[in-house]
Motif scaffolding. Structure first.
Motif: not given
Lengths: 232, 442
Positions: A94, A96, A98, A100
């Motif tokens: 992605f 950004n 992504n 965690l």
């Protein structure tokens, strides 16, 4: 000729279906991507490329048309099977990242393994192997907030690769990076493509980036306006 | 997967320590209240039981009771009947009872009283002792848990032959005889009503204030009366009543006797003897049946108050649900990423349910620890009060403070249940998210 990895026939996507503000974003896209291809989907914002990416990535459902992923009709899959397909057949990268935030790089890379139906004993080793492939093995215990943008994206690529997917789906992977780190990330994709023969679908608005790929599909107002070979 | 989920949940709870703690507070208060209340209730019960048993749990008390009239008309003209000699329980009846149930009944403990009086040293009028002279059956000292300090106890033979012998308190003997061996000494009691009674001291018992009631602190120690015990029959004869039977007595049971069963047998035995007695019958009872009622009342109170305390669990649970909903909204993106990476809906649901359970369980465990801690503290305070305020009884109170294992298990179970119940709705909501919406959530 063998079955293409991605085969789309007349894909239509309509939002707010049946409402006054009904909006058709994709007007019948047909596209086939063969195994081992490095293809870019280019278009201005609003061209429908993100919508197309979501359908390719089995994140969203088309309104009409058929989409065969590795020969299977995605529309006929149950929710559970779609989850399994995302888990094992598609590697997402992605814009950004992504990742965690509470998990370190190693844990982030291991997430798809955790959700996989095929349990393997060497989860940690496999994840370390992936981190080594992207040159991040020394940062395995770092959390995302301790990594630079380029490093985060490399971790994300390691995560995308861990279940050995059929395709890597990269949505503006360099969009949040400066041009130098952007190039490093692109080089990594080229490496995966050349050394491992991965099928890679790159979604971008940048012609320059697209020109690095084998094949450029240009989207305009929800239709494919050109489909030609790149410079490489 | 489950273990991974639990680890994830702990990480998530730890990443928001303050918020998690505040969320848990309701659970902590609820669980610790329940534990404290059940500890108090249970400890009162076990302390009472242990104390009463040590004081006379192994006895059956009985007394001669008048038969009350059954109708209002009879009541109008009824007068309490005079007790005839034949209405009393004779030693023969007791002996018959022991013969009938040798495995259960060991003896009889009864007392009667003769007089209050004073013994005075002939050579030194300043040396005197006040005594309360009363008759006892041989088993009475045993029943009262009184230990012999020197000499011998009173025997059946003393009783049957109405010997003029006595046992005196060690405190009185030490003061009055001033170190001289009191055994074999002849003493003369001048009663308050003018009677003079002579006895030979055969034994000295260890005086224990707790067994004879509180003392009047305004009376100088030298003037305080101590119990002087003579044979029951001797006392009966001296008091002029010639009544050698018992109207109130305690039956000592053998150590292995079932108290309830023995009470039943004793009642049956006397019912048969008194079947033809128009005016009286024997009423027998034991402390354990009294305890049964006290226990029932305490149990009801404990359960009721615990129930009220448990309501705070519901409040706590709503708090957990609220914070889980907030957490899910905050983590919508994360849920989207997990779904994109292949997490099935049921896995997402499981993750959040487990997070709620872990949250409640940690709260529950903290609550249990606090409850057990406060319970132990209350026990220590109770012990301190008994030692210092009721010092004279302290050796007879068997303080038994312990948290209820049942309550602890139940609390753990209920805190988990709270987690499942109040975590399910938010978790279900999370699992219903569309992956594309969750992933694009800002």
């Amino acid at each position: 000729m063998s079955e293409p990895v991605i085969r789309m026939e007349n894909i239509v996507k309509t939002y707010y279906e049946g409402k006054p503000n009904e909006l058709e974003i994709l007007h019948g896209i047909s596209l086939a991507v063969n195994e081992g291809e490095f293809i870019s989907i280019v278009g201005e914002s609003g061209s429908g490329k993100s919508t197309l990416m979501n359908i390719i990535g089995v994140l969203d459902r088309q309104t009409a048309g058929t989409y065969y992923l590795e020969g299977y009709d995605v529309n006929r899959m149950t929710d559970e099977v779609r989850s399994a397909v995302r888990n094992e057949r598609i590697g997402f990268v992605f814009q950004n990242f992504n990742l965690l935030p509470r998990a370190n790089a190693l844990k982030n890379v291991m997430i798809p393994l955790m959700y996989s139906e095929h349990k393997r004993k060497d989860q940690k080793e496999r994840a370390m192997e992936m981190l080594a492939m992207v040159g991040m093995e020394e940062r395995a215990d770092h959390r995302p907030n301790e990594l630079s943008g380029g490093q985060k994206q490399r971790v994300a690529i390691a995560r995308a690769m861990i279940n050995n997917p059929a395709i890597i789906l990269a949505d503006e992977p360099t969009g949040a990076l400066d041009s130098k780190t952007g190039h490093m990330v692109m080089d990594l994709f080229h490496k995966l493509h050349e050394e491992q023969g991965k099928t890679i679908v790159l979604i971008t608005h940048s012609q320059e980036l697209a020109s690095e790929t084998q094949r450029i599909v240009t989207l305009l107002d929800g239709e494919i306006v050109s489909d030609k070979g790149g410079e490489r | 997967m489950l273990w991974e989920n639990i680890k994830e949940a702990v990480t998530s709870i730890k990443s928001n320590k303050m918020r998690s703690l505040l969320t848990m507070l309701g659970i902590i208060i609820g669980i610790s209240s329940v534990i404290i209340i059940t500890t108090i209730g249970g400890s009162i019960q076990s302390t009472l039981t242990a104390t009463l048993n040590s004081l006379g749990g192994n006895t059956v008390s009985a007394y001669v009771q008048a038969r009350y009239p059954e109708t209002d008309e009879e009541w109008a003209t009824w007068v309490y009947p005079d007790m005839k000699d034949s209405d009393y329980v004779s030693q023969e009846m007791i002996d018959g009872l022991i013969a009938a149930y040798p495995d259960e009944v060991a003896g009889v403990a009864a007392q009667n009283s003769l007089c209050y009086g004073t013994i005075t040293d002939e050579k030194n009028a300043d040396n005197y002792a006040n005594v309360n002279v009363g008759g006892i059956t041989p088993e009475y000292l045993n029943y009262m848990k009184l230990e012999m300090h020197a000499g011998r106890s009173l025997t059946s033979e003393d009783n049957q032959t109405q010997k003029r012998v006595c046992v005196v308190a060690d405190t009185m003997a030490a003061r009055y005889f001033d170190g001289k061996d009191p055994i074999g000494e002849q003493i003369s009691v001048v009663a308050t009503d003018g009677g003079i009674y002579d006895f030979v001291i055969v034994g000295v018992y260890e005086y224990n204030q707790a067994l004879f009631g509180r003392v009047d602190p305004t009376v100088p120690e030298k003037d305080r009366s101590t119990q002087m015990m003579i044979p029951y029959q001797t006392c009966a004869k001296l008091s002029g009543s010639d009544q050698t039977g018992y109207d109130y007595f305690n039956l000592l049971l053998t150590p292995l006797a079932d108290v309830e069963q023995a009470t039943l047998h004793i009642q049956e035995y006397f019912d048969e003897i008194y079947a033809n007695n128009e005016n009286f019958y024997i009423y027998s009872y034991n402390m354990q049946s009294d305890m049964g009622m006290i226990n029932t009342v305490l149990n009801v109170i404990t359960v009721a108050v615990s129930g009220i305390a448990a309501i705070s669990l519901i409040v706590g649970g709503v708090g957990v649900m609220n914070i889980m909903l907030v957490s899910i909204t905050e983590r919508t993106r994360e849920i989207g990423v997990r779904m994109a990476l292949g997490a099935k809906r049921k896995i997402i649901k499981l993750q959040f349910v487990i997070e709620a359970i872990v949250l409640c369980l940690i709260g529950g465990i903290i609550g249990i620890l606090i409850g057990v801690g406060v319970g132990a503290l209350l026990g220590a305070v109770a012990g301190f009060i008994i030692q210092n305020v009721y010092a004279e009884y302290s050796s007879y109170i068997i303080l038994s403070v312990h948290p209820s294992a049942q309550a602890i298990m139940l609390s753990l179970f209920f805190s988990m249940l709270t987690g499942v119940f109040f975590g399910y709705y938010p978790a279900n909501k999370a699992s219903k998210l569309e992956v594309i919406d969750a992933l694009r959530y800002e």
